[in-house]
Write a protein that holds these residues in place. Structure first.
Motif, mmCIF file in Angstrom:
data_model
loop_
_atom_site.group_PDB
_atom_site.id
_atom_site.type_symbol
_atom_site.label_atom_id
_atom_site.label_comp_id
_atom_site.label_asym_id
_atom_site.label_seq_id
_atom_site.Cartn_x
_atom_site.Cartn_y
_atom_site.Cartn_z
ATOM 1 N N UNK A 1 0.822 -1.226 0.000
ATOM 2 C CA UNK A 1 0.000 0.000 0.000
ATOM 3 C C UNK A 1 0.851 1.268 0.000
ATOM 4 N N UNK A 2 1.905 1.293 0.781
ATOM 5 C CA UNK A 2 2.703 2.518 0.866
ATOM 6 C C UNK A 2 3.371 2.834 -0.473
ATOM 7 N N UNK A 3 3.867 1.804 -1.149
ATOM 8 C CA UNK A 3 4.494 2.022 -2.455
ATOM 9 C C UNK A 3 3.460 2.521 -3.468
ATOM 10 N N UNK A 4 2.280 1.886 -3.482
ATOM 11 C CA UNK A 4 1.266 2.246 -4.476
ATOM 12 C C UNK A 4 0.609 3.588 -4.177
ATOM 13 N N UNK A 5 0.672 4.039 -2.950
ATOM 14 C CA UNK A 5 0.095 5.341 -2.622
ATOM 15 C C UNK A 5 0.782 6.459 -3.394
ATOM 16 N N UNK A 6 2.029 6.229 -3.755
ATOM 17 C CA UNK A 6 2.812 7.262 -4.432
ATOM 18 C C UNK A 6 2.709 7.182 -5.952
ATOM 19 N N UNK A 7 1.996 6.167 -6.466
ATOM 20 C CA UNK A 7 1.931 5.960 -7.914
ATOM 21 C C UNK A 7 0.690 6.643 -8.500
ATOM 22 N N UNK A 8 0.870 7.408 -9.560
ATOM 23 C CA UNK A 8 -0.241 8.018 -10.282
ATOM 24 C C UNK A 8 0.215 8.375 -11.681
ATOM 25 N N UNK A 9 -0.544 8.014 -12.720
ATOM 26 C CA UNK A 9 -1.813 7.307 -12.646
ATOM 27 C C UNK A 9 -1.610 5.807 -12.406
ATOM 28 N N UNK A 10 -2.647 5.162 -11.908
ATOM 29 C CA UNK A 10 -2.593 3.720 -11.681
ATOM 30 C C UNK A 10 -3.939 3.054 -11.973
#
Ligand code: SF4
Ligand code: F3S
Length: 113
Positions: free
Chosen positions: A92-101
């Motif tokens: 979750x912490x890694x994906x919180x910083x990804x955009x767009x996703x």
């Protein structure tokens, strides 16, 4: 009028939001939650609970996530209700910083608990 779960939830799924919803209108996919627009009473209680700021009233949904209004309405009837907080997804912490996703959204329902 409804509240909408938008892209930041994808692959995070913290689920803090479900704990405060007075009408239990969150539905669970494998890596995302949605709100049933026919059940949401627009109380706003869920908004400050989300650590990644994924939830918006439909009239304040950022333009880049406008498709999530339709996505919530379409997937809610196909997914199981979730009323109890679960562990966040492992990355979750890694994906919180990804955009767009948005391409990461899995349309499969979560397995019933
Ligand atoms: Fe539930 Fe209120 Fe959030 Fe709607 S706005 S999903 S009723 S907590
Ligand atoms: Fe998703 Fe935020 Fe709820 S990450 S599961 S909308 S607390």
């Amino acid at each position: 009028m409804t509240f909408v779960v938008a892209e930041p939830c994808i692959r995070c799924k913290h689920t803090d939001c479900v704990d405060v919803c007075p009408v239990d209108c969150f539905y669970e996919g494998v890596n995302f939650l949605v709100i049933d627009p026919d059940e949401c009473i627009r109380c706003g209680a869920c908004v400050p609970e989300c650590p990644v700021e994924a939830i918006y009233p439909d009239d304040e949904l950022p333009d880049k996530w406008s498709e999530y209004l339709e996505i919530n309405a379409r997937l809610a009837p196909a997914w199981p209700v979730i009323t109890v907080v679960q562990a966040s997804l492992p990355d979750a912490d890694e994906w919180a910083a990804v955009s767009p996703k948005g391409s990461q959204l899995d349309p499969a329902p979560a397995e019933r608990r």
